[in-house]
Design an enzyme around this catalytic site. Structure first.
Site, PDB file in Angstrom:
ATOM      1  N   ASP A 186      22.367  52.629  15.331  1.00  6.97           N
ATOM      2  CA  ASP A 186      23.225  51.504  15.039  1.00  6.97           C
ATOM      3  C   ASP A 186      23.137  50.589  16.268  1.00  6.97           C
ATOM      4  OD1 ASP A 186      26.435  51.292  13.346  1.00  6.97           O
ATOM      5  OD2 ASP A 186      25.062  49.733  14.044  1.00  6.97           O
TER       6      ASP A 186
HETATM    7  C1  GLC Z   1      26.837  47.084  13.045  1.00  3.96           C
HETATM    8  C2  GLC Z   1      27.061  48.069  11.905  1.00  3.96           C
HETATM    9  C3  GLC Z   1      25.814  48.384  11.129  1.00  3.96           C
HETATM   10  C4  GLC Z   1      24.919  47.163  11.102  1.00  3.96           C
HETATM   11  C5  GLC Z   1      24.425  46.923  12.528  1.00  3.96           C
HETATM   12  C6  GLC Z   1      23.633  45.639  12.644  1.00  3.96           C
HETATM   13  O1  GLC Z   1      27.616  47.430  14.156  1.00  3.96           O
HETATM   14  O2  GLC Z   1      27.731  49.284  12.238  1.00  3.96           O
HETATM   15  O3  GLC Z   1      26.200  48.792   9.818  1.00  3.96           O
HETATM   16  O4  GLC Z   1      23.821  47.351  10.223  1.00  3.96           O
HETATM   17  O5  GLC Z   1      25.482  46.925  13.468  1.00  3.96           O
HETATM   18  O6  GLC Z   1      24.501  44.560  12.393  1.00  3.96           O
END
Ligand code: GLC
Length: 751
Positions: free
Chosen positions: A233
């Site tokens: 993430d």
């Molecule tokens: C965010 C989310 C994830 C997302 C990523 C990119 O914090 O937790 O679901 O795809 O970062 O935005």
């Protein structure tokens, strides 16, 4: 495992520094490319309910806009369709849109379990049940990837709250992890091979998901056979070298080379094997080539076509919870209608955070209702979406309600109430909206309440005092039109709840443990989440999992359940006994009364959404593998199907069981072999061990009447049954050799 013919050649030509550079992003949304080595950079972008392409800058919290894109219903709505075919079509539409924006990987679906209704991100997840989440998650991935675009299955694992999400440790016992929080991921990975899996921010039992070797290597790859890339993430990596060693291939977003240098240094000082780097680089080369080569040369976006799909899907996402005296559907011109509530004019149609989309267009219910009614239906906002309530608005709304035959009251949660990044403190609607509803009920008894919310709200105070209640969830950019379609009967609602609606927050199973404190949250309720909790405890809910009404009715008949080899097959005839075409969601649950381990009273095993014309009957066939009946034996660290008489429930919801049929399942041998450490109760319950022990005891009883006396006294026998056989040895009732002889006899008889 390389499948692209160029991968090994490319890998062989890379320097250590080049390899390290591939292990993290080039920018916020792009992977690193090495042109001279033939490695393209690819673009990844959020989903899951729209392609949030940010070509300049970027953020992962929804702070900055993306390019306009079709905003489909978020998972809370899409999941309520209970229809894998529909979800797959949405995936296909998203894949086409990603192609038009040259996005190679769409960051979705989110399939975390809705453990507690207060989770700020429940709008982005599908279900409180892992089978439901897994089946629809697979459909989504199949749809997107069928268009040559990859997906990112997220958030692996146990990301069930937003509070302290970057540090909190989800403390979950192994059996609950295996049976409740991992199965949806396992199903999607084994059925669809998503191009990527996204690890979550949180820890699982004390170890960051981004460094969790057991999750990323042992389970995901060794057990489930995942072949793709594990991506972090955004900002989830705490320490790049251990995360790489644990199986995390790609760190996002870019760290501007900082962590690449850590990898180079670790290889050079011998603390990281180059083979580990090569394994990850190989996967990243494969992803880059597949993503780049999968892009269509001239993808065009059919904005209107996508919007039409969004409207159809939104209509299938709406759940009709109450419809007394068939007040719905409305008939145009049948009597004056008044629309009250700001949500009718200013729709809440998606959740906030990284998934937030700038829609290509936005319907509102008020305009759509006016179009459907064919008249300028009067409107009063009644309240403001954010901030202090306004008595003038409320008074105006009450006056309008008194003048109408039917009131359509649009209430819900403002976007400030729930979002990625934080959780709710309660499950209440805003007090001013409830206060106004009480006044409207006084002014007019014919009220249809339409809710817009991303996660469950409590409705128990007033729910039985309104004739109709629609749970509209969050429906995407076309939701306003879809609500009008349902209100006026253009669409017969077929949505079903994927999250139980409790009477009170205090009844929620995680009420006392969510969201935890001091960096830890205990999943103390174990397996008993959602209907697994409420139904096992026979606790009241306002509306149960799987529930939803239709404008028609359905009868079930000719139910048949049979075991064919390693598959349980269910068939039932479903008749549309009403006057309108409609859709029924047939659900199958299994129960095992008297199970040897603690189990929910029943669990969802299969479901289908079937369209049935008025007056017609459809033969519905469902099946699931016997292995789905297994529980996870923590003591033996294996899955095991307990033999016995299972009850198969054919249902219209988790609390509307239309038929119960028994099936015999042979099951696996007990996962815990009999030994001297087994209790006498376990010996007496064992199909092979019992006769052997009884025969042996016949001799013992003759020699030691005291033992016989104990075993023949019901009270003492209960105590004896809790004693390991080794205690009989310790008390001299039998010798160690006799005890081992019994164990050997069972092994021989079981061979
Ligand atoms: C965010 C989310 C994830 C997302 C990523 C990119 O914090 O937790 O679901 O795809 O970062 O935005």
């Amino acid at each position: 495992m390389s499948v692209h013919p160029q991968t090994e050649t490319i890998l062989a030509g890379l320097t250590l520094e080049q390899k390290a550079s591939l292990l993290s992003g080039a920018t916020f949304w792009e992977t690193e490319g090495i042109e001279e080595a033939g490695i393209p950079s690819i673009i990844v972008s959020d989903g899951p309910h729209g392609v949030r392409r940010q070509s300049t800058g970027g953020d992962h919290l929804g702070l900055l806009d993306g390019e306009p894109a079709t905003c489909f219903p978020p998972a809370v709505g899409l999941g309520s369709s209970w229809d894998p075919e529909l979800v797959e079509r949405v995936g296909e539409a998203l894949g086409r849109e990603a192609q038009a924006k040259r996005v190679s990987v769409l960051l979705g679906p989110g399939i975390n379990i809705k453990r507690d209704p207060r989770c700020g991100r429940n709008f982005e997840y599908l279900s409180e049940d892992p089978l439901h989440a897994g089946v629809l998650g697979s459909a989504f991935v199949r749809g997107v990837q069928s268009q040559g675009v990859g997906t990112s299955l997220k958030h692996y694992a146990a990301n069930n709250q937003e509070t302290d999400r970057l540090r909190v440790s989800a403390e979950i016992d192994t059996r609950t992890l295996r049976e409740l929080y991992l199965p949806a991921f396992r199903r999607v990975v084994t059925e669809t091979q998503p191009w990527t899996v996204m690890c979550s921010y949180n820890k699982v039992n004390g170890v960051f998901a981004s460094e969790h070797n057991w999750l990323l290597n042992t389970v995901l790859r060794d057990e489930w056979g995942f072949e793709g890339v594990v991506v972090s993430d955004w900002g989830a990596v705490r320490d790049r070298v251990p995360s790489l060693a644990a199986g995390l291939d790609l760190e996002m977003p870019s760290t501007n080379g900082r962590t690449d240098a850590d990898v180079v240094a670790a290889v050079q000082n011998g603390s990281l094997e180059i083979a580990v780097v090569d394994t990850a680089v190989r996967r990243l080369i494969e992803l880059a080539l597949k993503g780049h080569e999968g892009l269509w040369p001239d993808a065009e976006l059919d904005v209107d076509g996508q919007h039409a799909i969004a409207r159809e899907v939104a209509g299938r996402s709406i759940v009709l919870l109450r419809n007394e005296d068939a007040i719905l559907p409305l008939t145009p011109g049948a009597g004056p209608v008044a629309v009250i509530g700001e949500f009718a004019r200013t729709p809440r149609y998606q959740g906030a955070g990284s998934s937030q989309i700038v829609p290509t267009r936005l319907d509102n219910a008020l305009d759509a209702i006016r179009a459907a009614a064919g008249e300028d239906v009067p409107f009063a906002p009644g309240f403001v979406l954010e901030g202090e309530s306004d008595p003038v608005l409320a008074d105006e709304a009450v006056r309008l309600a008194a003048s109408a035959e039917t009131v359509l009251y649009f209430a819900g949660l403002p976007s400030s109430a729930e979002s990625e990044g934080f959780d709710r403190e309660d499950i209440e609607l805003p007090a001013d909206q409830v206060a106004l509803l009480e006044r409207l009920i006084e002014a007019n008894s014919r009220i249809v309440v339409v809710l817009s919310n991303g996660a469950v709200v409590r409705v128990s105070d007033w729910n039985e005092r309104v004739p109709a209640l629609i749970e509209g969830w969050l429906l995407g950019q076309a939701g306003g039109g879809a609500i009008a379609d349902v209100l006026y009967g253009v669409v017969n609602p077929s949505g079903r709840l994927t999250e139980s609606i409790p009477e009170r927050l205090q009844d929620v199973p995680a009420y006392t443990s969510f969201p935890g404190e001091h960096g830890s949250v205990r999943y103390a309720e174990g397996l008993y989440v959602g209907y697994r909790h409420y139904d096992t405890r026979e606790a009241a809910v306002t509306y149960p999992f799987g529930f939803g009404l239709s404008y028609t009715t359905f009868g079930y008949s000719h139910e048949v359940v049979r075991v064919e080899g390693d598959t349980v097959r269910v068939s039932v005839q479903v008749t549309n006994t009403g006057t309108r075409d409609g859709r029924e969601v047939v659900q199958v649950y299994s129960a095992l009364p008297g199970a040897e381990v603690s189990r929910p009273v029943h669990e969802l095993r299969a479901f289908t959404s079937v369209a049935i014309p008025a007056g017609k009957t459809r033969e519905v066939e469902l099946s699931f593998p016997v292995s789905d009946l297994a529980y996870f034996s923590t003591a033996a660290d294996v899955w095991s199907v307990e033999g016995g008489t299972y009850v198969i429930e054919i249902a219209a919801s988790s609390r509307d069981i239309r038929a119960r049929l028994d099936i015999q399942i042979e099951g696996d041998p007990s996962p815990i072999p009999l030994s001297v450490n087994s209790t006498l109760g376990e010996w007496f319950a064992h199909p092979v061990g019992a006769p052997i022990l009884n025969a042996a005891f016949a001799q013992v009883l003759a020699a030691t009447p005291a033992v016989g006396g104990m075993l023949n006294d019901p009270h003492l026998r209960k105590m004896a049954e809790q004693m390991p056989m080794s205690q009989m040895v310790a008390f001299g009732a039998i010798t160690p050799e006799q005890a081992q002889g019994l164990v050997d006899a069972v092994e021989q008889a079981s061979a």
